[in-house]
Scaffold this active site. Structure first.
Site, PDB file in Angstrom:
ATOM      1  N   LYS A  99      27.775  19.032  33.807  1.00  0.00           N
ATOM      2  CA  LYS A  99      27.872  20.071  34.840  1.00  0.00           C
ATOM      3  C   LYS A  99      27.372  21.427  34.329  1.00  0.00           C
ATOM      4  CE  LYS A  99      30.286  17.310  37.651  1.00  0.00           C
ATOM      5  NZ  LYS A  99      30.409  16.054  36.873  1.00  0.00           N
TER       6      LYS A  99
HETATM    7  C1  LIG Z   1      30.379  14.761  37.247  1.00  0.00           C
HETATM    8  C2  LIG Z   1      30.206  13.714  36.230  1.00  0.00           C
HETATM    9  C3  LIG Z   1      29.597  12.493  36.535  1.00  0.00           C
HETATM   10  C4  LIG Z   1      29.139  12.150  37.930  1.00  0.00           C
HETATM   11  O1  LIG Z   1      28.063  12.947  38.369  1.00  0.00           O
HETATM   12  P1  LIG Z   1      27.759  13.082  39.926  1.00  0.00           P
HETATM   13  O2  LIG Z   1      26.692  14.106  40.023  1.00  0.00           O
HETATM   14  O3  LIG Z   1      29.048  13.557  40.548  1.00  0.00           O
HETATM   15  O4  LIG Z   1      27.350  11.748  40.414  1.00  0.00           O
HETATM   16  C5  LIG Z   1      29.443  11.564  35.513  1.00  0.00           C
HETATM   17  N1  LIG Z   1      29.876  11.816  34.272  1.00  0.00           N
HETATM   18  C6  LIG Z   1      30.479  12.976  33.937  1.00  0.00           C
HETATM   19  C7  LIG Z   1      30.959  13.164  32.543  1.00  0.00           C
HETATM   20  C8  LIG Z   1      30.654  13.971  34.903  1.00  0.00           C
HETATM   21  O5  LIG Z   1      31.229  15.122  34.555  1.00  0.00           O
END
Ligand SMILES: *Cc1c(COP(=O)(O)O)cnc(C)c1O
Length: 455
Positions: A99
């Site tokens: 993120k």
């Molecule tokens: C948010 C997240 C995901 C999923 O990503 P999306 O964009 O919501 O599909 C997978 N792995 C981790 C560690 C995340 O923080």
């Protein structure tokens, strides 16, 4: 570049800054770009250059020097992205999950969008999180003038470390609450506040509600760059030749990460398959395999909590891309009233596998024994899904796996797979249990809580 809402039958166009300032469209739809311009000449570019080259194609009401500056502020001192073998590690940012790639940049885009839209109210960034978005939003928005961030996380649905990262975060403009409920409950309540015209009007003279979840186009667009970057580095290291197609394996929850890959493909990136890896909350797996999206099933907590989601918001953007406004409106009306919808057209760009918790843990063990590399549980879901995909299809196309979190962020699961191997945590995760908890409150009613803060 203009943006339109997936649920607007009149195709009203808005500028990029308006889409970013607003977050969710007022009709409840998501903003999508009207076109996908091709990106050329990206092989060998630096990450900053690539991020800039992608963004300037979409954020056409930003000037180029301004964009360059934001990209530099975001990534100059702390680049979240590194390629390591067939993993692209997206977790080297401030909070050790992918993120950060978008959220180290997003606050600059949001603040600039508010200025461009002559918005003088405080922007209230309402955030529902399954764990990692929360800490990345808080770290990104901390003490940014004109912005207040309010984060809601499922009190029993995040790892201890994820919780500590959020509840110990300092900053004068931040609020964090646990909710009794799961991520879908949090996301639904936040979306309902956005969609409530009366609620917004009541605060309109002082506050503008917006979103830093991947429903905001400004969160999504920065994620396109790392697909090009992974491709470029693969060409440079000689594992593929320029023009060859590649596979990407994406551990998926809210469908933001993989959608950025789909957008990269539309911009000309030679993609063979995007492989959507899910845990046992496998709505997306079922949807991609059968065309039926059915959320009527129990929500299950897993060792990959950031993927514990039954309503994947960004799927709406993919559906819009395949069928347009009418398909979206029919699908989401049906989801609302009957808990499911189905599509006729197959989603041929995607393949999919799902992975159970025991398989996830076993994959962490196997990869460590074989390669001395420690996977976090989300990346392990992707690795295991890829193993299954290869076994089923025999497809030997070169594949990159998106590594979405540092194993240090999920120490309990890594410990259960490998024992005591985590000795050198990244700085942001050190000594969190010694910091004072500033945001310990757990609440039931998201709307009332927002009202209390904004009084
Ligand atoms: C948010 C997240 C995901 C999923 O990503 P999306 O964009 O919501 O599909 C997978 N792995 C981790 C560690 C995340 O923080």
């Amino acid at each position: 570049m203009d943006f339109i809402s997936t649920r607007d039958k009149d195709y009203n166009k808005v500028t990029a800054s308006k889409a970013i300032a607003g977050g969710l469209a007022l009709d409840g739809g998501l903003y999508v770009p009207c076109a996908f311009p091709a990106l050329h000449g990206f092989i060998g570019a630096t990450y900053e250059r690539m991020a800039f080259d992608v963004l300037r194609l979409y954020l056409t009401d930003f000037d180029e020097n301004e964009l360059k500056e934001y990209v530099h502020l975001a990534y100059g001192d702390c680049l979240p992205v590194a390629v390591n073998g067939h993993y692209i590690e997206l977790f080297h940012g401030r909070t050790s999950a992918f993120k950060d790639v978008a959220l180290q940049l997003f606050p600059y885009l949001l603040a600039a969008s508010l200025r461009k839209q002559n918005i003088h109210q405080t922007a209230v960034v309402l955030t529902a999180t399954s764990g990692d978005t929360g800490s990345a939003v808080l770290a990104g928005m901390k003490n940014i003038p004109g912005i207040r961030a309010i984060v809601f996380y499922p009190a029993d649905g995040v790892s201890n470390l994820q919780k500590l990262q959020m509840t110990t975060q300092e900053g004068d403009n931040l609020n964090v609450f646990g909710i009794r409920g799961n991520f879908d409950d949090a996301q639904r309540a936040v979306k309902a506040v956005f969609a409530d015209e009366q609620f917004r009007a009541k605060y309109a003279d002082r506050y503008l509600f917006t979103s830093a979840n991947s429903i905001n186009a400004g969160r999504l667009l920065p994620q396109i760059a790392y697909y090009f970057y992974a491709y470029s580095l693969s060409v440079e290291s000689g594992v593929i030749r320029e023009g060859d197609r590649m596979n990407f394996v994406v551990p998926t929850g809210n469908f933001g990460n993989i959608l950025a890959g789909y957008y990269a493909e539309k911009m000309g990136l030679p993609v063979n398959k995007l492989i959507c890896a899910t845990n046992i909350n496998k709505v997306l797996y079922d949807f991609i395999r059968t065309g039926v999206y059915n959320k009527k099933r129990p929500f299950q907590t897993t060792v990959s909590p950031s993927m514990d989601i039954l309503i994947s918001s960004n799927l709406e953007r993919l559906i819009y891309d395949t069928g347009g406004y009418e398909t979206v409106v029919n699908a989401y009306q049906s989801l609302e009233s009957a808990g499911e919808f189905s599509l006729d057209a197959p989603l041929s760009a995607l393949d999919t596998e799902f992975v159970t918790d025991p398989e996830t843990v076993k994959t962490i063990t196997e990869v460590y024994r074989k390669n001395n590399y420690i996977l976090d549980p989300h990346t392990a879901v992707a690795q295991c899904a890829y193993n299954k995909y290869r076994q089923r299809t025999g497809d030997g196309t070169y594949a990159i796996i998106l590594a979405t979190a540092s194993p240090y962020k999920f120490p309990e699961t890594v410990y259960s797979a490998l024992g005591d191997v985590l000795h050198d945590p990244p700085p942001s995760l050190r000594a969190l249990d010694k910091k004072p908890v500033l945001h310990g409150e757990v609440i039931d009613d998201i709307r009332k809580t927002i009202e209390k803060i904004l009084q």
